[in-house]
Design a protein around this motif. Structure first.
Motif, PDB file in Angstrom:
ATOM      1  N   ARG A  68       0.718  -1.092   0.113  1.00 27.23           N
ATOM      2  CA  ARG A  68      -0.072   0.057  -0.013  1.00 27.23           C
ATOM      3  C   ARG A  68       0.810   1.142  -0.065  1.00 27.23           C
ATOM      4  N   PHE A  72       1.075   3.984  -2.535  1.00 27.43           N
ATOM      5  CA  PHE A  72       0.692   5.475  -2.490  1.00 27.43           C
ATOM      6  C   PHE A  72       1.648   6.504  -2.968  1.00 27.43           C
ATOM      7  N   TYR A 144     -15.881   8.046   2.054  1.00 24.38           N
ATOM      8  CA  TYR A 144     -14.427   7.903   2.041  1.00 24.38           C
ATOM      9  C   TYR A 144     -14.445   6.938   3.306  1.00 24.38           C
ATOM     10  N   TRP A 152      -9.153   6.171  -0.786  1.00 28.00           N
ATOM     11  CA  TRP A 152      -7.897   6.212  -1.448  1.00 28.00           C
ATOM     12  C   TRP A 152      -7.797   7.644  -2.336  1.00 28.00           C
ATOM     13  N   ILE A 155      -7.275  10.672   0.187  1.00 21.83           N
ATOM     14  CA  ILE A 155      -6.120  10.787   0.710  1.00 21.83           C
ATOM     15  C   ILE A 155      -5.412  11.362  -0.340  1.00 21.83           C
ATOM     16  N   PRO A 227      -3.814  10.705   7.151  1.00 17.67           N
ATOM     17  CA  PRO A 227      -4.742   9.412   7.029  1.00 17.67           C
ATOM     18  C   PRO A 227      -5.263   9.176   8.195  1.00 17.67           C
ATOM     19  N   THR A 231      -8.891   9.040   7.947  1.00 16.74           N
ATOM     20  CA  THR A 231      -9.624   7.443   7.776  1.00 16.74           C
ATOM     21  C   THR A 231      -9.196   6.485   9.252  1.00 16.74           C
ATOM     22  N   SER A 238      -7.457  -0.730   4.586  1.00 20.60           N
ATOM     23  CA  SER A 238      -7.056  -0.481   3.144  1.00 20.60           C
ATOM     24  C   SER A 238      -6.222   0.875   3.211  1.00 20.60           C
ATOM     25  N   THR A 239      -6.284   1.761   4.069  1.00 20.49           N
ATOM     26  CA  THR A 239      -5.341   2.799   4.018  1.00 20.49           C
ATOM     27  C   THR A 239      -4.576   2.893   5.285  1.00 20.49           C
TER      28      THR A 239
END
Lengths: 292, 363
Positions: A68, A72, A144, A152, A155, A227, A231, A238-239
């Motif tokens: 990830r 990113f 989100y 995503w 972010i 992030p 989130t 996922s993030t």
């Protein structure tokens, strides 16, 4: 005749040794120390050797977080570097527009990182946020908090909004250092706008762009605050980027040994990738071929 | 090809950069634009090139009006004081770049690049990029780029100013030869009078946007039309002193009396300004030196083969240029000698009234 040898010179470099020792080496050694031992608190330690490293490098969770993180950073670089260059090219070269543009560009950089996260958290909310509300009213289902893609997107949009200015400022500084005569010479040659960019502006911006790529890579690879506020690493994991995962491991689960091992690996990965970036970008194959 | 400027004026806001310049440059001629910094040399070149359009006046190529035609549509080559090359391209590609833009055939490009490179001795550098070259080689590359275009108008804007002394001498000698074969109108801007004299050809002297004189370089040097031109075309600067003509002599401040001979003969009585070059203010009496001048030494600059002696005199601050090393203490008195045959005479309106005869000036 022998050179005069003065041992007092060591006193002059002593402050630097002390500073580096306390600021870099000792903290790092503490982490190394943790990474090869196991502890359950109350200062009881058991030797663990390379167990934590083996465990970490084989762990699915670490692989996913690293993946990830790489994704990113790659997306952020692919968007921010060209976008920053384009904006810098569009900025005025003189007149009152220059200070206006520079101040506008500097604004996002002046905002504390957790405030940036908070701004976008509110901005993206479906009930009261301008962005979220508008998107939902326009028929897009945007959320989100629940949707991985939306998280995503938000972010990345946030990071682009926050950090593209840095690339713009660096690229603009590089552009400004090009003497006017280059443009006249190109004009006399009848060079096209694209040729001017490719043959004059880009080569002249090369060095600041290398700095921009390195800075943006290292920063994006270490992203945590924004992030975390936006989130919290979700939805699901996922993030959850490397630094968020690290904090979960160290403070959430209090697995100090594995977290220390992860810190070391994390540090080495950044070091390695930065070195690769730098070597690749400063090594011009055309030039070597030409000189040979 | 000839280039004609008719009453060209360039204004930017309230400032006038070029004021009413008319000049005609013939094909195959070498023309020097001489003037101090900010005299408007670069602006004038930019107007000639078409990088800028004049506020008023016309620019003609071969009698055809090209005023307002942008530079891309004219065939012009220009070289700058800074070494301007494409940083990422090799020397070969740099020289070829204007031809590639023009869309020439590959074989033709290769021929022309090799020809230009041979003239400028750049062939061994073909594979290098500009950053791997010395300053002189970088400027040679820029010159080759100008040469390879075979443009009928070549503008050189102080091309040697950033080079060290030796390279400058070397390239200055080569430059006119390199471009003379092309039959182009060559325009060369410089701040140095000696450079203009070494290049020869024609010289246009510029002062604050005005062209004060245009003619054969040696003629402009020998008969500057006015005081400003004489000042521009003299390095170290010409010495000036006000004088009163009467009863067959010129009286200078500090009780200096010059008999009215040579350029001074036959002048009407009244006030004039006399000008004499520093090499004509003598430290030792020579034949023809009829007046001695008592002055105080201000500063002495020694270059080795020559000494510049700055002196203070009631008539003004002067410079004497003498051969050899002369160690004089600042503040000490010094006796200097003047010959009326070397005097430039300017009237009350600063226009030239009389100049030394060429034979006398050469002596």
């Amino acid at each position: 005749m022998d050179k005069p040898f003065n041992n007092r010179a060591w006193f002059l470099v002593l402050p630097v040794f002390a500073l580096v020792a306390f600021s870099a080496i000792l903290p790092l050694m503490t982490v190394v120390n943790y990474s090869v031992q196991d502890t359950f608190g109350s200062n009881v330690f058991f030797w663990a050797g390379t167990d934590w490293y083996v465990q970490l490098l084989n762990s699915e969770r670490f692989h996913q977080a690293l993946g990830r993180q790489l994704m990113f950073s790659a997306i952020v670089l692919i968007i921010q570097i060209p976008l920053g260059v384009v904006i810098a090219l569009c900025m005025p070269r003189k007149g009152w527009g220059v200070p206006v543009c520079l101040v506008l560009m500097a604004l996002p950089l002046l905002i504390p990182w957790n405030v940036v996260g908070t701004i976008w958290q509110v901005f993206g909310r479906g009930d009261i946020g301008l962005l979220g509300y508008t998107l939902n009213r326009m028929g897009f289902s945007y959320n989100y908090v629940n949707d991985v893609g939306d998280a995503w997107l938000t972010i990345i949009a946030m990071d682009v909004w926050h950090w593209t200015s840095l690339v713009v400022l660096l690229a603009y500084a590089g552009l400004r250092s090009i003497p006017e005569a280059y443009y006249h010479a190109a004009q006399i040659d009848g060079a096209s706008r694209w040729s001017v960019f490719r043959l004059i502006q880009l080569p002249k911006m090369k060095h600041v762009l290398i700095i921009a790529v390195l800075l943006r890579f290292m920063d994006s690879f270490m992203i945590y605050t924004e992030p975390f506020v936006l989130t919290g690493g979700g939805p699901g994991n996922s993030t959850t980027f490397l630094s968020i995962d690290l904090v979960k491991l160290a403070l959430g689960q209090f697995d100090l040994g594995p977290a220390a091992a992860m810190s070391i690996v994390y540090f080495l990965v950044i070091l390695l990738l930065s070195w690769v970036f730098y070597t690749v970008m400063t090594n011009d194959p055309d030039r070597q071929g030409g000189a040979a | 090809m000839s280039l004609t400027l008719q009453n060209v004026t360039k204004k930017a806001g309230a400032a006038t950069h070029i004021s009413d310049v008319s000049i005609e440059l013939a094909s195959g001629s070498l023309n020097v634009l001489l003037g101090p910094t900010l005299a408007g040399k670069t602006t004038l070149m930019r107007l000639m090139a078409g990088l800028e359009a004049p506020t008023s006046g016309r620019v003609l190529f071969d009698g055809k009006d090209v005023t307002g035609v942008p530079v891309q549509k004219r065939n012009v080559a220009m070289v700058y004081q800074q070494f301007i090359n494409y940083p990422s391209l090799s020397v070969y590609e740099n020289i070829a770049s204007p031809l590639r833009v023009a869309g020439l055939a590959k074989a033709e490009i290769d021929t022309r690049v090799r020809e230009a490179a041979a003239l400028l001795r750049l062939e061994p550098m073909f594979g290098r990029t500009p950053l791997e070259l010395s300053g002189g080689q970088q400027q040679r590359t820029a010159l080759a780029r100008a040469l390879v275009k075979r443009a009928p108008l070549v503008l050189l804007d102080e091309p040697l100013a950033n080079l060290d002394y030796k390279l400058r001498e070397e390239l200055r000698e080569e430059l006119p030869k390199i471009f003379s074969a092309s039959g182009a109108v060559l325009v060369y801007a410089t701040t140095e009078p000696s450079e203009a004299l070494q290049l020869g050809g024609n010289t246009a002297t510029l002062d604050r946007g005005r062209m004060t004189q245009f003619g054969r370089t040696i003629d402009v040097y020998r008969r500057p039309v006015d005081r400003i031109t004489a000042e521009t075309f003299s390095d170290p600067p010409m010495n000036f002193v006000s004088a009163e003509i009467g009863a067959g002599v010129a009286r200078l401040p500090g009780d200096v009396v010059l008999p009215c001979r040579g350029p001074l003969s036959g002048l009407p009585d009244g006030p004039v300004t006399l000008g004499f070059r520093p090499n004509h203010l003598h430290l030792r009496r020579t034949d023809g030196d009829t007046a001695s001048v008592h002055a105080k030494v201000a500063v002495v600059e020694i270059t080795g083969s020559e000494s510049f002696i700055h002196v203070r005199h009631p008539g003004g601050d002067w410079i004497a240029l003498t051969h050899g090393v002369h160690e004089l203490k600042p503040g000490s008195p010094v006796e200097l000698y003047l010959d009326p045959h070397h005097m430039f005479v300017f009237g009350a309106d600063d226009r030239l009234v009389a100049a030394p005869k060429p034979t006398a000036a050469a002596a």
